[in-house]
Design a protein around this motif. Sequence first.
Motif, short mmCIF file in Angstrom:
data_model
loop_
_atom_site.label_atom_id
_atom_site.label_comp_id
_atom_site.label_asym_id
_atom_site.label_seq_id
_atom_site.Cartn_x
_atom_site.Cartn_y
_atom_site.Cartn_z
N MET A 72 0.81 -1.21 0.00
CA MET A 72 0.00 0.00 0.00
C MET A 72 0.85 1.27 0.00
SD MET A 72 -3.06 -1.12 2.61
CE MET A 72 -4.11 0.27 2.15
N ASP A 73 2.16 1.08 -0.03
CA ASP A 73 3.07 2.23 0.08
C ASP A 73 3.93 2.43 -1.16
OD1 ASP A 73 2.42 2.80 2.89
OD2 ASP A 73 3.40 0.89 3.28
N ILE A 74 3.75 1.60 -2.19
CA ILE A 74 4.63 1.66 -3.36
C ILE A 74 4.60 3.03 -4.02
CG2 ILE A 74 5.06 0.74 -5.66
CD1 ILE A 74 5.93 -1.09 -3.39
N THR A 75 3.41 3.60 -4.17
CA THR A 75 3.31 4.92 -4.82
C THR A 75 4.10 5.97 -4.07
OG1 THR A 75 1.11 4.39 -5.70
CG2 THR A 75 1.72 6.71 -5.59
N ARG A 76 4.01 5.95 -2.75
CA ARG A 76 4.75 6.93 -1.95
C ARG A 76 6.26 6.68 -2.02
NH1 ARG A 76 1.15 6.36 3.40
NH2 ARG A 76 0.80 4.35 2.41
N LEU A 77 6.65 5.41 -2.05
CA LEU A 77 8.07 5.10 -2.14
C LEU A 77 8.65 5.53 -3.49
CD1 LEU A 77 8.04 1.59 -0.44
CD2 LEU A 77 9.22 3.63 0.41
N VAL A 78 7.88 5.33 -4.56
CA VAL A 78 8.34 5.78 -5.88
C VAL A 78 8.46 7.30 -5.90
CG1 VAL A 78 7.71 5.94 -8.32
CG2 VAL A 78 7.44 3.77 -7.11
N TYR A 79 7.52 7.98 -5.24
CA TYR A 79 7.60 9.44 -5.15
C TYR A 79 8.90 9.85 -4.44
CZ TYR A 79 6.70 14.18 -3.49
OH TYR A 79 6.83 15.51 -3.20
N LEU A 80 9.25 9.14 -3.37
CA LEU A 80 10.49 9.44 -2.66
C LEU A 80 11.71 9.14 -3.53
CD1 LEU A 80 9.63 8.10 0.91
CD2 LEU A 80 9.84 10.48 0.20
N GLN A 81 11.64 8.04 -4.29
CA GLN A 81 12.72 7.75 -5.24
C GLN A 81 12.93 8.92 -6.19
OE1 GLN A 81 11.25 3.89 -6.92
NE2 GLN A 81 13.42 3.35 -6.87
N ASN A 82 11.84 9.39 -6.75
CA ASN A 82 11.91 10.50 -7.71
C ASN A 82 12.42 11.77 -7.06
OD1 ASN A 82 10.93 8.89 -9.79
ND2 ASN A 82 8.80 9.46 -9.42
N THR A 83 12.02 12.00 -5.81
CA THR A 83 12.47 13.20 -5.10
C THR A 83 13.98 13.18 -4.88
OG1 THR A 83 10.34 13.43 -3.96
CG2 THR A 83 12.24 14.53 -2.97
N VAL A 84 14.50 12.04 -4.45
CA VAL A 84 15.94 11.92 -4.23
C VAL A 84 16.70 12.07 -5.55
CG1 VAL A 84 17.78 10.32 -3.55
CG2 VAL A 84 15.73 10.53 -2.14
N GLN A 85 16.18 11.48 -6.61
CA GLN A 85 16.85 11.61 -7.91
C GLN A 85 16.79 13.04 -8.43
OE1 GLN A 85 15.50 8.61 -10.66
NE2 GLN A 85 15.98 6.94 -9.27
N ARG A 86 15.67 13.72 -8.18
CA ARG A 86 15.57 15.12 -8.59
C ARG A 86 16.58 15.97 -7.83
NH1 ARG A 86 10.84 16.25 -6.77
NH2 ARG A 86 11.45 17.61 -5.06
N MET A 87 16.68 15.75 -6.53
CA MET A 87 17.65 16.49 -5.73
C MET A 87 19.07 16.24 -6.23
SD MET A 87 16.04 15.73 -1.95
CE MET A 87 17.54 16.28 -1.12
N THR A 88 19.34 14.99 -6.57
CA THR A 88 20.68 14.63 -7.05
C THR A 88 20.99 15.34 -8.36
OG1 THR A 88 20.46 12.44 -6.03
CG2 THR A 88 22.19 12.72 -7.68
N LEU A 89 20.03 15.35 -9.28
CA LEU A 89 20.25 15.99 -10.57
C LEU A 89 20.47 17.49 -10.41
CD1 LEU A 89 20.44 16.07 -13.58
CD2 LEU A 89 17.95 15.92 -13.73
N VAL A 90 19.69 18.13 -9.56
CA VAL A 90 19.86 19.57 -9.33
C VAL A 90 21.25 19.84 -8.74
CG1 VAL A 90 19.06 21.56 -8.00
CG2 VAL A 90 17.40 20.07 -9.13
N CYS A 91 21.68 19.00 -7.80
CA CYS A 91 23.02 19.16 -7.21
C CYS A 91 24.10 18.95 -8.27
CB CYS A 91 23.21 18.16 -6.07
SG CYS A 91 22.28 18.52 -4.58
#
Length: 244
Positions: A122-141
Amino acid sequence: MVQDGREDVPEVLRACLGRLSDLHRRVAEARIRLIAPTIAIEGKDRERRYLEENIQKGRVDESLPRTRAWLNASLAEDTSLAEGLDRGNVRAIRLLVRAAAVALVGRPRALEAADESELLQMDITRLVYLQNTVQRMTLVCSLNLMARQFLSSKGVPQSVPFATSPLNTLLRVDAEGTIHLLQTSFLEQVSVALESVGAQLTGAEEENLRSVVLRCARLEDPVFGVLHKRILDQLRTNLLQETY
């Protein structure tokens, strides 16, 4: 900006994407405020009932093999997490789950429910959102680092700001053409910083910087990999300090 009576298309699209991202955020925040009291009271029981129902119907193996594999993988990476588990220590269990969750968020490819822990369905969607957030932060850095190196080579002082917020706004919206808009925005921010020393980008430099954006956006890029690991390490450290 107006050119020959026509608005600058990238500028208009970027503004639209920014507004759309802000709208999505506001809607999500409103929904969270509405359901937060219910989740706080019923969330755990609902997830427990969901799991028990699926076990009873044979949809889930009661031995939870995927959950065991998920947690054992974290134990294999850090044996110190095993301390206290044999006694059923609540703190030890909490730390293990947190470390395992960070490992999930750090995976390069989007999680698939069929492959993940039975407890997280029941948490996969939220976990994928967190994956994307970390990758977005990494790309901006990554882009910030590349911009700083280029600007330094052109004599721009470190005190001159390089704006990353427009890049972050673009990456919050998964839309066709995002990379092209990201390249355009990156070049614009570099150009703004160059103005501080009276310099401009040459055509060759523009093409090179466009290539830099494409390279940084690849998960296998070495710079992306180093920064991604640093962000995950910091996240893991914060969570294992039990201040959350």
